[in-house]
Design an enzyme around this catalytic site. Structure first.
Site: not given
Length: 123
Positions: A6, A15, A40, A60
């Site tokens: 950011n 975003d 986040e 994974r």
């Protein structure tokens, strides 16, 4: 260190990175539920999945996100690799307690080097 994205590229780019991470996460753990939990952070709900299987699924997803090379769409400027840490908790009775435990484990993962998944098997 998502804040650095950011700060360096702006919130619109940040975003878009979050959306790309969410899409990769959702595709990797499908058909399970992925939601943004704040800032986040994401939460993945894996009903009827034991901790070992949850760990494998999240690992994974972590590998899939980490394999991507992100760049700014408008300028082709390289953002680079994005990684995440995760904490896994079993929710046998109290979902709020499971979220607290997962959050504690997430911070343990971050504090122990980042880009890893931590969980504790029930005793």
């Amino acid at each position: 260190h998502f804040k650095s994205i950011n700060d360096r590229f702006g919130h619109a780019v940040g975003d878009r990175v979050l959306k790309a991470v969410a899409e990769t996460l959702a595709q990797t753990v499908e058909p399970h539920i992925v939601g943004r939990f704040g800032g986040e952070e994401f939460v993945v709900v894996l009903p009827d999945v034991d901790c070992d299987t949850a760990f494998a699924l999240i690992e994974r997803a972590r590998a899939a996100v980490g394999a991507r090379q992100f760049k700014v769409r408008d300028t082709d400027e390289q953002i680079g690799q994005v990684t995440f840490s995760a904490g896994i908790a079993s929710c046998s009775v109290d979902p709020e307690e499971a979220l607290r435990q997962a959050d504690t484990l997430l911070y343990e993962a971050k504090n122990s080097g980042r880009n890893r998944t931590i969980y504790q098997k029930a005793a």
